[in-house]
Design an enzyme around this catalytic site. Structure first.
Site, mmCIF file in Angstrom:
data_model
loop_
_atom_site.group_PDB
_atom_site.id
_atom_site.type_symbol
_atom_site.label_atom_id
_atom_site.label_comp_id
_atom_site.label_asym_id
_atom_site.label_seq_id
_atom_site.Cartn_x
_atom_site.Cartn_y
_atom_site.Cartn_z
ATOM 1 N N ASN A 151 0.811 -1.235 0.000
ATOM 2 C CA ASN A 151 0.000 0.000 0.000
ATOM 3 C C ASN A 151 0.836 1.274 0.000
ATOM 4 O O ASN A 151 0.461 2.262 -0.633
ATOM 5 C CB ASN A 151 -1.004 -0.024 1.161
ATOM 6 C CG ASN A 151 -0.332 -0.080 2.514
ATOM 7 O OD1 ASN A 151 0.729 -0.669 2.669
ATOM 8 N ND2 ASN A 151 -0.946 0.541 3.479
ATOM 9 N N GLU A 249 3.554 -5.348 12.317
ATOM 10 C CA GLU A 249 2.687 -4.168 12.131
ATOM 11 C C GLU A 249 1.558 -4.599 11.212
ATOM 12 O O GLU A 249 1.763 -4.795 10.008
ATOM 13 C CB GLU A 249 3.479 -3.030 11.463
ATOM 14 C CG GLU A 249 4.562 -2.432 12.338
ATOM 15 C CD GLU A 249 4.022 -1.606 13.496
ATOM 16 O OE1 GLU A 249 2.817 -1.282 13.509
ATOM 17 O OE2 GLU A 249 4.809 -1.309 14.406
ATOM 18 N N CYS A 283 -3.396 1.258 6.491
ATOM 19 C CA CYS A 283 -3.783 0.503 7.692
ATOM 20 C C CYS A 283 -4.476 1.410 8.706
ATOM 21 O O CYS A 283 -5.223 0.936 9.557
ATOM 22 C CB CYS A 283 -2.551 -0.136 8.315
ATOM 23 S SG CYS A 283 -1.269 1.074 8.663
ATOM 24 N N GLU A 464 7.246 0.930 16.428
ATOM 25 C CA GLU A 464 8.328 1.531 15.639
ATOM 26 C C GLU A 464 8.394 3.016 15.970
ATOM 27 O O GLU A 464 7.373 3.626 16.309
ATOM 28 C CB GLU A 464 8.059 1.326 14.142
ATOM 29 C CG GLU A 464 8.061 -0.149 13.732
ATOM 30 C CD GLU A 464 7.674 -0.390 12.279
ATOM 31 O OE1 GLU A 464 6.869 0.388 11.726
ATOM 32 O OE2 GLU A 464 8.181 -1.364 11.693
HETATM 33 P P1 NAD Z 1 0.211 -9.448 3.096
HETATM 34 O O1 NAD Z 1 0.276 -9.964 4.478
HETATM 35 O O2 NAD Z 1 -0.514 -10.211 2.080
HETATM 36 O O3 NAD Z 1 1.695 -9.257 2.518
HETATM 37 C C1 NAD Z 1 2.663 -8.463 3.146
HETATM 38 C C2 NAD Z 1 4.033 -8.955 2.740
HETATM 39 O O4 NAD Z 1 4.212 -10.262 3.255
HETATM 40 C C3 NAD Z 1 4.253 -9.048 1.237
HETATM 41 O O5 NAD Z 1 5.583 -8.705 0.943
HETATM 42 C C4 NAD Z 1 4.004 -10.517 0.976
HETATM 43 O O6 NAD Z 1 4.659 -11.014 -0.175
HETATM 44 C C5 NAD Z 1 4.605 -11.139 2.222
HETATM 45 N N1 NAD Z 1 4.099 -12.474 2.537
HETATM 46 C C6 NAD Z 1 2.889 -13.015 2.200
HETATM 47 N N2 NAD Z 1 2.820 -14.291 2.646
HETATM 48 C C7 NAD Z 1 3.995 -14.544 3.283
HETATM 49 C C8 NAD Z 1 4.520 -15.680 3.950
HETATM 50 N N3 NAD Z 1 3.828 -16.818 4.038
HETATM 51 N N4 NAD Z 1 5.767 -15.615 4.483
HETATM 52 C C9 NAD Z 1 6.476 -14.472 4.390
HETATM 53 N N5 NAD Z 1 6.037 -13.369 3.762
HETATM 54 C C10 NAD Z 1 4.802 -13.390 3.218
HETATM 55 O O7 NAD Z 1 -0.314 -7.965 3.233
HETATM 56 P P2 NAD Z 1 -0.634 -6.960 2.031
HETATM 57 O O8 NAD Z 1 -1.917 -7.401 1.418
HETATM 58 O O9 NAD Z 1 0.582 -6.787 1.195
HETATM 59 O O10 NAD Z 1 -0.828 -5.587 2.827
HETATM 60 C C11 NAD Z 1 -2.029 -5.181 3.379
HETATM 61 C C12 NAD Z 1 -2.046 -5.426 4.873
HETATM 62 O O11 NAD Z 1 -0.967 -4.725 5.489
HETATM 63 C C13 NAD Z 1 -3.294 -4.865 5.519
HETATM 64 O O12 NAD Z 1 -3.756 -5.771 6.492
HETATM 65 C C14 NAD Z 1 -2.805 -3.592 6.195
HETATM 66 O O13 NAD Z 1 -3.573 -3.142 7.262
HETATM 67 C C15 NAD Z 1 -1.439 -4.004 6.612
HETATM 68 N N6 NAD Z 1 -0.586 -2.834 6.868
HETATM 69 C C16 NAD Z 1 -0.236 -2.535 8.161
HETATM 70 C C17 NAD Z 1 0.538 -1.410 8.437
HETATM 71 C C18 NAD Z 1 0.959 -1.052 9.832
HETATM 72 O O14 NAD Z 1 1.887 -0.261 9.976
HETATM 73 N N7 NAD Z 1 0.328 -1.567 10.874
HETATM 74 C C19 NAD Z 1 0.951 -0.598 7.381
HETATM 75 C C20 NAD Z 1 0.561 -0.934 6.087
HETATM 76 C C21 NAD Z 1 -0.198 -2.060 5.836
#
Ligand code: NAD
Length: 483
Positions: A151, A249, A283, A464
């Site tokens: 995002n 996070e 998020c 963080e």
């Molecule tokens: P996601 O969990 O699908 O993927 C995040 C990352 O993890 C990607 O690089 C993905 O390739 C990797 N990943 C996926 N499966 C994995 C596995 N089995 N092992 C290791 N790595 C793996 O999330 P997304 O769809 O990319 O992002 C959206 C989510 O992120 C939403 O839930 C959002 O709220 C959250 N988010 C949180 C924050 C925060 O600071 N709290 C900030 C931004 C986004």
């Protein structure tokens, strides 16, 4: 159209991969880029490079590392426009957002940690009666594994790389396979800025393949992850046998609480922005709006009017407030929530299925949707419980302070909340009782990078910020000296 081919960056060099993944332009639905589909082999090479680079990088002074980070920030800043164009094309967000938020913040991340690394101190205590002095030292952890989402691609990746290398770690970063372009562009600047080979390695590919290879590598003692809660659960399970240090996070289901004494002139535009900024793909976005019953009808009318003015357009359109969603699958997922809300008897006041979206012919197959407002919905509905992560927000009335705190806390997440009121006592009282890592009152998304950022409950583990990131990316040791 010639496709953009990305390469992994390991030991200071760009390396091709055996296979590639298609990456789409969300505004047209066309494949425009090929992302390396890396796996165990690439992680092994990156670990070797990071291991080799660690002794020299970790023994440099904070001042020397700080200078490298500042040079990197300057180089990114000089290429701000090029990076913003790339981020907007890859992610679907408006160029304005990439130009004013994503890339400037990526620059700031390096500058911020270049400065904060110079100012940490450690503790000491004395035991004169035993002739002892105790003190603590902090040392970098080693090879840091960094995994980031799609995002805010460069923004969130640099928020991890900067504190990790400032503290003397070497890193292996894995950006989202959906948005890898600006991370690949960053690699060009690493050598130029004087980041030694092996200090920052960037390996591209999917979570299950290369992400898991990183998470389960025994020589990577720390994983900093930003992404969804189900992925965090998997990472926690996979890393448990290695006893890794984890920072998680995760998502949110963030409430905005609007009391009858709120200043609606400020509150309405801010709540439209907090619901729909970056297509609702932040998020911290608001997705449950609780409005005190005495102002409910007025708020709803004005909020829907303001939402209808939140223009959806192609990312390069300077008058657009919102671009395209990240992928076809994500667009379908977001739409499915609106269908469920309708089936439950909720009302869709504007947006999806109610208003018409107008786009140029080439973009009609892009992943666009209108900002959507749902009402007459129960707290138990999945739209009020689950993270939708799109331009969808629910508005519901409440009567008392006690009631709204209970309802706001009635979800598994606890990332960010917003409170609108003119009553200073109420603001402090409510903020104190909300189960949320961040509470903004009479504003949204004003960030102070020094202070802790992160969520409670299913929104994550750890924080963080200047001190918190430093604590996470270092190990602390207590030393006792008998004199
Ligand atoms: P996601 O969990 O699908 O993927 C995040 C990352 O993890 C990607 O690089 C993905 O390739 C990797 N990943 C996926 N499966 C994995 C596995 N089995 N092992 C290791 N790595 C793996 O999330 P997304 O769809 O990319 O992002 C959206 C989510 O992120 C939403 O839930 C959002 O709220 C959250 N988010 C949180 C924050 C925060 O600071 N709290 C900030 C931004 C986004």
């Amino acid at each position: 159209m010639e496709l953009l081919m990305l390469e992994n960056f390991i030991d200071g060099r760009f390396l091709p991969c055996h296979s590639y993944i298609d990456s789409y332009d969300p505004s047209t639905g066309e494949v425009y880029c090929k992302v390396p589909d890396s796996g165990k082999e690439e992680i092994e090479a990156a670990v070797e490079a990071a291991r080799k680079a660690f002794p020299s990088w970790s023994s440099r002074s904070p001042q020397e590392r700080s200078q490298v980070l500042n040079r990197l920030a300057n180089l990114l800043e000089q290429s701000l426009e090029e990076l913003a164009q790339a981020e907007s094309k890859d992610q679907g967000k408006t160029l304005t957002m990439a130009r004013t938020i994503d890339i400037p913040r990526s620059v700031q991340n390096f500058r911020f940690f270049a400065s904060s690394i110079l100012h940490h101190t450690t503790e000491s205590t004395q035991m004169d009666h035993l002739g002892c002095l105790h003190y603590t030292v902090r040392t970098p952890v080693g090879i840091a594994g960094l995994i980031s989402p799609w995002n805010l691609p460069l923004y969130l990746l640099t928020w991890k790389i900067a504190p990790a290398i400032a503290a003397g770690n070497t890193v292996i970063a894995k950006p989202s396979e959906l948005t890898s372009v600006t991370a690949w562009m960053l690699c060009k600047f690493l050598n130029k800025a004087g980041v030694p080979p092996g200090v920052v390695n960037i390996v591209f590919g999917t979570g299950p393949k290369v992400g898991e290879a990183l998470v389960t590598h025994p020589e990577v003692p720390l994983i900093s992850f930003t992404g969804s809660q189900p992925t965090a659960e998997r990472i926690t399970q996979l890393s448990a046998p290695f006893c890794k240090k984890l920072s998680l996070e995760l998502g949110g289901k963030n409430p905005a609480i609007i009391f009858e004494d709120a200043n609606l002139e400020d509150c309405i535009p801010a709540t439209v922005r907090s619901s729909f900024a970056n297509q609702g793909e932040i998020c911290l976005c608001t997705s449950r709006i609780f409005v005190q019953r005495s102002i409910y009808n007025e708020f709803l009318k004005r909020f829907v009017e303001a939402t209808r003015k939140w223009k959806v357009g192609i990312p390069s359109d300077p008058s657009a407030s919102m671009g395209a969603l990240i992928s076809k699958a994500h667009l379908e997922k977001v739409r499915s929530y609106i269908k469920k809300a309708r089936a439950e008897g909720a009302q869709i006041l504007c947006g999806e299925g109610v208003d018409r979206l107008s786009l140029p012919p080439r973009n009609q197959v892009g992943y666009f949707m209108l900002p959507t407002v749902i009402t007459d919905i129960k707290d138990e509905s999945c739209c009020m419980k689950e993270e939708i992560f799109g331009p969808v927000t629910c508005v519901v009335p409440f009567d008392s302070e006690e009631e709204v705190i209970r309802r706001a806390n009635n979800v598994k997440y606890g990332l960010a909340a917003t409170v609108w009121s003119g009553h200073v006592g109420r603001i402090h009282r409510v903020a104190q009782k909300l189960q949320s890592g961040l509470v903004w009152t009479n504003c949204w998304l004003i960030r102070e990078l020094n202070l802790p950022f992160g969520g409670m409950k299913y929104s994550g583990i750890g924080r963080e910020g200047a001190k918190d990131s430093h604590d996470f990316f270092t190990e602390i040791k207590t030393i006792t000296v008998k004199y």
